[in-house]
Design an enzyme around this catalytic site. Structure first.
Site, PDB file in Angstrom:
ATOM      1  N   LEU A 345     -54.963 -26.164 -34.084  1.00 50.65           N
ATOM      2  CA  LEU A 345     -54.663 -26.068 -35.517  1.00 50.65           C
ATOM      3  C   LEU A 345     -54.956 -27.365 -36.242  1.00 50.65           C
ATOM      4  O   LEU A 345     -55.327 -27.365 -37.416  1.00 50.65           O
ATOM      5  CB  LEU A 345     -53.190 -25.694 -35.712  1.00 50.65           C
ATOM      6  CG  LEU A 345     -52.779 -24.281 -35.302  1.00 50.65           C
ATOM      7  CD1 LEU A 345     -51.279 -24.116 -35.434  1.00 50.65           C
ATOM      8  CD2 LEU A 345     -53.505 -23.238 -36.137  1.00 50.65           C
ATOM      9  N   ASP A 464     -40.111 -38.523 -42.281  1.00 48.29           N
ATOM     10  CA  ASP A 464     -41.549 -38.388 -42.529  1.00 48.29           C
ATOM     11  C   ASP A 464     -41.824 -37.218 -43.469  1.00 48.29           C
ATOM     12  O   ASP A 464     -42.586 -36.300 -43.142  1.00 48.29           O
ATOM     13  CB  ASP A 464     -42.308 -38.210 -41.210  1.00 48.29           C
ATOM     14  CG  ASP A 464     -43.779 -38.583 -41.337  1.00 48.29           C
ATOM     15  OD1 ASP A 464     -44.128 -39.297 -42.288  1.00 48.29           O
ATOM     16  OD2 ASP A 464     -44.581 -38.155 -40.488  1.00 48.29           O
TER      17      ASP A 464
END
Length: 652
Positions: A345, A464
């Site tokens: 991916l 993050d």
């Protein structure tokens, strides 16, 4: 690919005659291994096998060149052969007559090359090889005309000239087809005239005299091909239990005509095969069964050990308590088809992400593979993964569990079919998100982050937050993902990390100074995220004009100048609600304020987004030296400031 094997010749009757320039063998032999034929008809057995690439050569070389002129001499050979399919419709690859400079062919390739050349030396003049191929398969990559043909090959697997297998019944050119795999004996003549420099190949059935017209005729000077000393023999390519190759008789003559074989003296091994098998089966049946049983057991043990090594993984005693969150590497390997590139991916700073479907349940998953060489801290990290694995919220990507194997760590998530938000925001080739979709995604992420900070049993600092870590499901609902940097912290404790982690443009100033990740540093990153979604660009854009490089600075400047709508993503083409856009921009500035104390909590952010509270234009705050690098001031000595003024005071 078939393993390389060689030809074992099983002698049934002796040689009739041989000389320095030729020989005649009235014998039948099956191509099932490696051997060489001596002038007296004895066979030296070298290796036994029943499949692959197989060779046999006459043990002595012949001088194929005139020692004075260097020209190739004439030669003639006749042989009778059979190709017998063992399984109907599965016929192997074929066989050939070979003239080569050595009995052992260095660098021989796979079965498609009949063990004569390989992909590296195919077509090279240094091969010094001539072969007449009787092909029983069609290999398009080598230019084969069909799956039943005869070809002349010089130094290459590609035929210089070829024709369907058959013979000319008369001189008028009436052609009759021959099936190479009929299981019936076929006569073959290969003749070279060194004077006119012509090579002829002729075929016929066993009951037909040699036709006057050859099947193949090629004008060629073999002098550059031949060395002074050359060997003659056969090469074959078979598939185990699918095809058998037999030579029933063979004569060869250098500088003359080969002796015609007396066909009455030939015996067909293929026709005797059933009776021979019946006799030997009774004698060796029990022994053979024992060998097969022992071989099967050894194979099963070997396969089991190999499979165990293939899927081996680390499992320590302390991991037992995290059992429900641990996946078997074997299941991940099967789910991702061995981590094939077609299942990839994407790649990030911490590893690759693969899609897959779990065996049995067929649950769609995303597997992140991370290199992790450090053993220290692994127990604590896995404990945190197991803790995060219990988190459930509609706007958080569900972390299903983990797996450890050698120096790699695998994190398993629910698969998000629409991948990440940044591909919609920054990649113009994808379908563009409308403003109402962007606004909802921002609210989704705020809801998920508020749950991590304030609603779950432990405080989870994500560390993050950015568009690439926001994933979208089938209905474009936003889900915060990537817990690889997350840290779990008990309420009331000060979370601290050993190293700075995050992405440039999303890192709060205090985090860069002291390395302490807090919920407030998450809010800072969320503010940068709001601005990049509204403006359609990243927080730091080095290619932008100087005044626009830092997104928050540019938005702040436009806010001060009353040009806030100027920063809206141009791809929206003005199709947005002004009040919602201003709300997101104001919220982004407030959340990404340099002073942590001024930033709102995520519960407050949700109130602003849901319209339950208004972002104040003027805020009172207790300024400290830590915030501004100046003298501490109380509320009494510091007047109320607007949002714009707050940024100006803090140097933004």
């Amino acid at each position: 690919m078939l393993s390389k094997a060689h030809l074992l010749l099983f002698l049934l009757i002796k040689v009739v005659s041989s000389s320095d320039n030729g020989f005649t063998f009235y014998k039948s032999f099956k191509l099932v291994g490696e051997a060489e034929i001596a002038p007296d008809g004895l066979f030296k057995h070298i290796n036994e096998t029943s499949w692959g690439i197989i060779h046999t050569f006459y043990s002595l070389p012949f001088g194929f060149k005139n020692s004075l002129t260097g020209n190739a001499l004439s030669f003639s050979t006749m042989f009778v052969f059979e190709i017998v399919p063992e399984i109907q419709d599965r016929i192997g690859l074929g066989m050939g007559f070979v003239i080569a400079p050595s009995k052992e062919i260095p660098g021989a390739g796979d079965s498609q090359h009949l063990g004569l050349v390989n992909l590296t030396n195919d077509g090279q003049p240094s091969n010094h090889m001539v072969s007449i191929r009787f092909d029983t398969s069609k290999e398009k990559e080598f230019g084969d005309i069909n799956d039943n043909h005869v070809g002349i090959n010089i130094n290459s697997i590609r035929s210089i000239k070829s024709a369907p297998a058959g013979y000319f019944k008369n001189e008028n050119g009436e052609f009759k087809n021959l099936s190479l795999t009929s299981g019936e004996p076929i006569q073959a003549w290969v003749e070279y005239d060194g004077i006119v420099k012509q090579l002829n190949v002729t075929l016929s059935p066993i009951n037909i005299n040699k036709p006057n017209l050859p099947l193949l005729s090629l004008k060629i000077d073999l002098s550059p091909i031949f060395l002074d000393q050359m060997y003659v023999g056969f090469s074959s390519s078979i598939v185990v239990n699918q095809q058998s190759h037999y030579v029933l008789g063979w004569s060869f003559q250098l500088n003359g005509k080969a002796e015609e074989l007396d066909l009455s003296k030939l015996r067909s091994l293929s026709h005797e095969k059933k009776s021979i098998k019946t006799q030997i089966t009774l004698a060796i049946g029990l022994s053979l069964m024992g060998i097969i049983l022992a071989t099967t057991i050894i194979f099963i043990i070997f396969f089991w050990l190999k499979r165990k090594a293939k899927y081996s993984e680390i499992l320590e005693d302390w991991e037992v308590q995290y059992g429900p969150h641990r996946f078997q590497y074997k299941d991940l390997f099967l789910a991702t088809e061995g981590f094939k590139d077609t299942e990839l991916l994407g790649r990030g700073g911490f590893g690759e992400v693969y899609k897959g479907a779990l065996p049995m349940s067929n649950v769609q998953i995303a597997v992140k593979r991370i290199s992790h060489n450090a053993r220290q801290g692994m127990k604590e990290f896995v404990a945190e993964i197991a803790t995060i694995g219990r988190v459930r919220h509609p706007n958080l990507v569900r972390l299903l569990g983990y797996c450890r194997r050698k120096c790699e760590l695998y994190l398993i998530y629910d698969l998000m079919t629409n991948t990440s938000l940044d591909k919609f925001i920054f990649n113009e080739t994808n379908a563009m998100l409308k403003w109402n979709q962007r606004f909802k995604i921002i609210k989704d992420i705020a809801s998920g982050l508020a749950y991590l900070h304030e609603e779950w049993v432990e405080v989870i600092v994500h560390r993050d937050i950015k568009a690439s870590n926001v994933l979208l499901d089938d209905e474009l609902n936003g889900k915060l993902g990537e817990f690889g940097l997350a840290r779990c912290n008990n309420h009331g404790k000060d979370p601290q990390t050993t190293h700075l982690a995050g992405t440039l443009g999303y890192i709060a100033p205090e985090l860069a100074r002291n390395g302490k990740a807090t919920t407030s540093s998450d809010v800072f990153a969320f503010g940068a995220f709001c601005l990049e979604v509204a403006c359609g660009r990243r927080p730091v854009e080095h290619r932008a004009p100087y005044e626009e490089v830092i997104l928050v600075d540019w938005v702040l400047e436009c806010w001060r100048n009353g040009e806030i709508l100027k920063v809206a993503d141009s791809k929206l083409k003005g199709d947005f609600k002004v009040d919602e856009l201003e709300l997101i921009l104001k919220l982004g500035l407030l959340c990404s304020h340099p002073a942590a104390a001024i930033r709102p909590s995520m519960s407050q952010v949700l109130q602003y987004l849901n319209g339950h509270a208004l972002i104040p234009e003027k805020l009172d705050s207790h300024w400290t030296e830590d915030h501004f690098g100046g003298t501490s001031q109380s509320n009494d000595s510091k007047p109320s400031l607007t949002i714009t003024e707050l940024f100006i005071v803090t140097g933004r």
